[in-house]
Design a protein around this motif. Structure first.
Motif, PDB file in Angstrom:
ATOM      1  N   GLU A   1      -2.157  14.499  -6.915  1.00 47.48           N
ATOM      2  CA  GLU A   1      -1.912  13.277  -7.677  1.00 47.48           C
ATOM      3  C   GLU A   1      -1.467  12.112  -6.814  1.00 47.48           C
ATOM      4  O   GLU A   1      -1.730  10.958  -7.141  1.00 47.48           O
ATOM      5  CB  GLU A   1      -0.858  13.547  -8.750  1.00 47.48           C
ATOM      6  N   ALA A   2      -0.772  12.375  -5.709  1.00 44.79           N
ATOM      7  CA  ALA A   2      -0.238  11.293  -4.884  1.00 44.79           C
ATOM      8  C   ALA A   2      -1.101  11.015  -3.658  1.00 44.79           C
ATOM      9  O   ALA A   2      -0.687  10.293  -2.758  1.00 44.79           O
ATOM     10  CB  ALA A   2       1.184  11.625  -4.442  1.00 44.79           C
ATOM     11  N   SER A   3      -2.295  11.551  -3.629  1.00 40.94           N
ATOM     12  CA  SER A   3      -3.130  11.438  -2.430  1.00 40.94           C
ATOM     13  C   SER A   3      -3.875  10.114  -2.386  1.00 40.94           C
ATOM     14  O   SER A   3      -3.971   9.386  -3.379  1.00 40.94           O
ATOM     15  CB  SER A   3      -4.145  12.583  -2.405  1.00 40.94           C
ATOM     16  N   LEU A   4      -4.451   9.826  -1.227  1.00 42.00           N
ATOM     17  CA  LEU A   4      -5.300   8.649  -1.095  1.00 42.00           C
ATOM     18  C   LEU A   4      -6.584   8.808  -1.902  1.00 42.00           C
ATOM     19  O   LEU A   4      -7.107   7.828  -2.432  1.00 42.00           O
ATOM     20  CB  LEU A   4      -5.624   8.390   0.379  1.00 42.00           C
TER      21      LEU A   4
ATOM     22  N   TRP B   1      -2.315  -3.866  11.803  1.00 44.51           N
ATOM     23  CA  TRP B   1      -3.448  -4.092  10.901  1.00 44.51           C
ATOM     24  C   TRP B   1      -4.280  -2.817  10.797  1.00 44.51           C
ATOM     25  O   TRP B   1      -4.513  -2.123  11.794  1.00 44.51           O
ATOM     26  CB  TRP B   1      -4.337  -5.205  11.437  1.00 44.51           C
ATOM     27  N   ARG B   2      -4.769  -2.528   9.588  1.00 47.26           N
ATOM     28  CA  ARG B   2      -5.620  -1.361   9.390  1.00 47.26           C
ATOM     29  C   ARG B   2      -6.734  -1.681   8.395  1.00 47.26           C
ATOM     30  O   ARG B   2      -6.462  -2.262   7.333  1.00 47.26           O
ATOM     31  CB  ARG B   2      -4.792  -0.178   8.858  1.00 47.26           C
ATOM     32  N   VAL B   3      -7.933  -1.325   8.765  1.00 44.42           N
ATOM     33  CA  VAL B   3      -9.049  -1.317   7.827  1.00 44.42           C
ATOM     34  C   VAL B   3      -9.234   0.140   7.431  1.00 44.42           C
ATOM     35  O   VAL B   3      -9.664   0.965   8.240  1.00 44.42           O
ATOM     36  CB  VAL B   3     -10.334  -1.884   8.452  1.00 44.42           C
ATOM     37  N   ILE B   4      -8.859   0.472   6.188  1.00 46.21           N
ATOM     38  CA  ILE B   4      -8.861   1.861   5.733  1.00 46.21           C
ATOM     39  C   ILE B   4     -10.024   2.062   4.773  1.00 46.21           C
ATOM     40  O   ILE B   4     -10.137   1.361   3.763  1.00 46.21           O
ATOM     41  CB  ILE B   4      -7.533   2.208   5.039  1.00 46.21           C
ATOM     42  N   MET B   5     -10.876   3.022   5.087  1.00 47.33           N
ATOM     43  CA  MET B   5     -12.034   3.307   4.237  1.00 47.33           C
ATOM     44  C   MET B   5     -12.039   4.776   3.852  1.00 47.33           C
ATOM     45  O   MET B   5     -11.756   5.654   4.673  1.00 47.33           O
ATOM     46  CB  MET B   5     -13.331   2.930   4.951  1.00 47.33           C
TER      47      MET B   5
ATOM     48  N   PHE C   1       0.854  -1.192   0.000  1.00 43.59           N
ATOM     49  CA  PHE C   1       0.000   0.000   0.000  1.00 43.59           C
ATOM     50  C   PHE C   1       0.891   1.243   0.000  1.00 43.59           C
ATOM     51  O   PHE C   1       1.920   1.288   0.674  1.00 43.59           O
ATOM     52  CB  PHE C   1      -0.902  -0.008   1.228  1.00 43.59           C
ATOM     53  N   PRO C   2       0.514   2.280  -0.762  1.00 42.94           N
ATOM     54  CA  PRO C   2       1.351   3.480  -0.820  1.00 42.94           C
ATOM     55  C   PRO C   2       1.351   4.228   0.510  1.00 42.94           C
ATOM     56  O   PRO C   2       0.512   3.990   1.385  1.00 42.94           O
ATOM     57  CB  PRO C   2       0.698   4.302  -1.936  1.00 42.94           C
ATOM     58  N   GLN C   3       2.298   5.155   0.628  1.00 44.93           N
ATOM     59  CA  GLN C   3       2.374   5.979   1.838  1.00 44.93           C
ATOM     60  C   GLN C   3       2.562   7.447   1.470  1.00 44.93           C
ATOM     61  O   GLN C   3       3.672   7.976   1.509  1.00 44.93           O
ATOM     62  CB  GLN C   3       3.506   5.530   2.766  1.00 44.93           C
TER      63      GLN C   3
ATOM     64  N   GLN D   1     -10.576   6.008   9.108  1.00 46.87           N
ATOM     65  CA  GLN D   1     -11.473   6.757   8.231  1.00 46.87           C
ATOM     66  C   GLN D   1     -10.683   7.887   7.579  1.00 46.87           C
ATOM     67  O   GLN D   1     -10.155   8.762   8.268  1.00 46.87           O
ATOM     68  CB  GLN D   1     -12.653   7.337   9.035  1.00 46.87           C
ATOM     69  N   VAL D   2     -10.580   7.859   6.249  1.00 44.01           N
ATOM     70  CA  VAL D   2      -9.855   8.896   5.506  1.00 44.01           C
ATOM     71  C   VAL D   2     -10.857   9.859   4.906  1.00 44.01           C
ATOM     72  O   VAL D   2     -11.789   9.447   4.198  1.00 44.01           O
ATOM     73  CB  VAL D   2      -8.997   8.283   4.389  1.00 44.01           C
ATOM     74  N   VAL D   3     -10.673  11.149   5.164  1.00 36.72           N
ATOM     75  CA  VAL D   3     -11.580  12.180   4.647  1.00 36.72           C
ATOM     76  C   VAL D   3     -10.756  13.342   4.115  1.00 36.72           C
ATOM     77  O   VAL D   3      -9.590  13.507   4.499  1.00 36.72           O
ATOM     78  CB  VAL D   3     -12.532  12.696   5.750  1.00 36.72           C
TER      79      VAL D   3
END
Length: 548
Positions: free
Chosen positions: A494-497, A437-441, A414-416, A467-469
């Motif tokens: 461009e490099a964002s989630l 561990w991460r559940v990323i939504m 996964f990117p960072q 939670q990514v906002v």
């Protein structure tokens, strides 16, 4: 960090205080695992071996919380020029990506980084280190492994990891094959203080008369490597070394030579990485030519893949079957890296004038696209697991999703990108989410999409619901978020989630502690897919309260 007693029983015995053993000990120490690290030498090896650390390995150092101590011993974004016998540039390697948060290529001084790793173990009272302790025998039984030391002492451990180098006595004791090849020509490494060249890049010289490398290292050190021809090994003296350096410096008599050392080019992989409770890692499991600069980094990947799995099994959070996925996941990528390194070694050290001329002709006729791919180091295979702790979900087909052919990410890293914490402070993603561990939504509150049992299991594993906002939403989301949800602000661009999720037909990813995507899916599918991930990882899921 002294051994508690002669009868002590450890969770993990690590054989070998090289970079792999030291990294693994740090990762296990973070998890509170009882570790004994033994090294037959009386101190760390002082002479440099590896000279390149990549972005994946720096991310491991970030995970181990020592990257700040490692970086002062690196040269970020180190460019490589591949040249021919006339010093004409055949290709450049200059990757500028920050996909994983760090420069893809970095020169470094290995002994100083090894020292950082050793000193990092002082943080962990449950990690013991013993130098001058050689393991002479290993006997496995139903409960663990008894290790006999050269002084007659016996120590016991539930698991043993052998990371004692390419000549691994453990691998030989297990009678495992080590298939591959040894290059016919040896090499000579010469390290010089007070760098007489002073440029920041590295040069790999494919001179058919004698191939060489000239590499700038931190702290005013320069590394030269030369091919030796048959019979020259016995001639290696300081005078001989200076004669090899004469075409490369104005005055070889004034060089401050730190050391010189003869080495062999091996390309081999062990027949198995795990036998019962004994596991091989690093050069004990695989060796590759130095030209690709991936031997050190491949060993660090071993430690990272193995660390979280050993910790979960030792803590009783997962069944021992989880450890079987170590070889399943690492073997394929190691084989790829060995092949790439061997191919580069043969290309740059071919002393047949006709073959070198053909190489030069091919290089001269590369298209701009091919040159760009070379510069961005796209010849380096990225880890990609098809099996193991990976769940492959079908491509969703819904009218709200555009039809597109995009690579699936399950089994990849996964990117960072840069992001923010809940307060809007900018930092790298792993620092914003926390490790494990991460559940990323994207946008959604993950606590609404998992069961209470799944949430408790993630928490037991030291993981997070993330939670990514967009950063603009942070004040509102922070005021309304569930207590067990980690909020991350996305910076856009461009490099964002957001851009990452925009390019894919998924709204959620499940990320392992080694930053590999275990699964990707739509938001509504998270419960089912998370259960499948737990099953693939042999994780013991929390039972509902009524059944506990």
């Amino acid at each position: 960090m002294a051994l508690n007693s002669a009868s002590a029983v450890f969770d993990v015995l690590i054989i070998g205080a090289g970079p792999v053993g030291l990294t693994l000990a740090n990762l296990l120490g973070q998890q509170g695992i009882e570790v004994l690290l033994v090294e037959k030498e009386d101190e760390l090896i002082s002479y440099p071996r590896a000279v390149g650390i990549d972005d994946e390995a720096l991310r491991v150092m970030q995970t181990a919380d020592i990257v700040g101590e490692v970086l002062p011993h690196t040269i970020p974004d180190q460019k490589i020029y591949m040249v021919n016998g006339d010093r004409l540039i055949l290709s450049e390697v200059n990757p500028t990506t920050r996909e994983f948060g760090w420069p893809r290529r970095n020169g470094f001084v290995q002994p100083l980084v090894d020292r950082v790793l050793l000193e990092g173990l002082e943080r962990f009272p449950r990690v013991s280190v013993r130098f001058g302790a050689e393991v002479t025998d290993l006997v496995e039984d139903a409960d663990g492994v008894a290790a006999t030391l050269a002084n007659g002492e016996t120590v016991r451990a539930r698991w043993v990891v052998a990371a004692e180098g390419g000549a691994s006595p453990t691998r030989k004791r297990l009678e495992l094959s080590f298939e591959g090849e040894t290059r016919p020509s040896d090499g000579l490494v010469i390290d010089v203080a007070n760098d007489p060249i002073g440029t920041p890049h590295a040069v790999f010289g494919g001179d058919p008369k004698r191939s060489y490398a000239s590499i700038s290292l931190p702290h005013g050190i320069r590394r030269w490597e030369f091919t030796l021809f048959e019979g020259e090994e016995a001639e290696v003296t300081e005078e001989f070394a200076r004669s090899l350096l004469a075409p490369h410096v104005p005055d070889p008599s004034k060089l401050d030579i730190i050391r010189s050392r003869v080495y062999r080019h091996h390309a081999r992989v062990a027949g198995a990485f795990k036998v019962g409770r004994i596991i091989l890692a690093g050069d004990a499991a695989h060796v590759m030519p130095v030209v690709g600069g991936q031997g050190w980094n491949s060993g660090i990947r071993d430690a990272f893949n193995l660390g979280w799995k050993l910790a979960a099994v030792v803590k009783g959070q997962a069944d021992a079957a989880l450890l079987d996925t170590y070889e399943q996941e690492r073997l394929g990528h190691v084989a790829q890296m060995v092949a790439v390194s061997l191919g580069m070694a043969k290309e740059m050290t071919d002393h047949d004038p006709a073959a070198a001329a053909e190489r030069d002709r091919i290089a001269a006729n590369r298209t701009p696209e091919e040159r760009a791919a070379q510069a961005q180091q796209k010849f380096k295979p990225q880890p990609k697991f098809d099996a193991g702790v990976v769940v492959h979900t079908p491509l969703p087909e819904f009218k709200t999703l555009p039809a597109r052919d995009v690579p699936r990410m399950a089994g990849s890293i996964f990117p960072q990108p840069q992001a923010t914490d809940a307060d809007g402070v900018e930092m790298l993603l792993d620092d914003a989410t926390g490790q494990g561990w991460r559940v990323i939504m994207w946008n959604n509150d993950p606590s609404k999409f998992v069961t209470p049992e799944q949430a408790r299991t993630i928490a037991d594993l030291g993981g997070r619901l993330v939670q990514v906002v967009p950063r603009s939403q942070l004040p509102w989301v922070r005021a309304h978020a569930a207590a067990d949800v980690t909020i991350v602000g996305d910076l856009g661009g461009e490099a964002s989630l957001q851009a990452w999720f925009d390019a894919r037909p998924v709204g959620a990813v499940i990320v392992r502690p080694d930053h590999v995507v275990a699964a990707e899916c739509l938001a509504q599918e998270v419960r089912e897919v998370l259960d499948r991930v737990f099953e693939a990882a042999s994780i013991r899921v929390r039972q509902p309260a009524s059944l506990a």
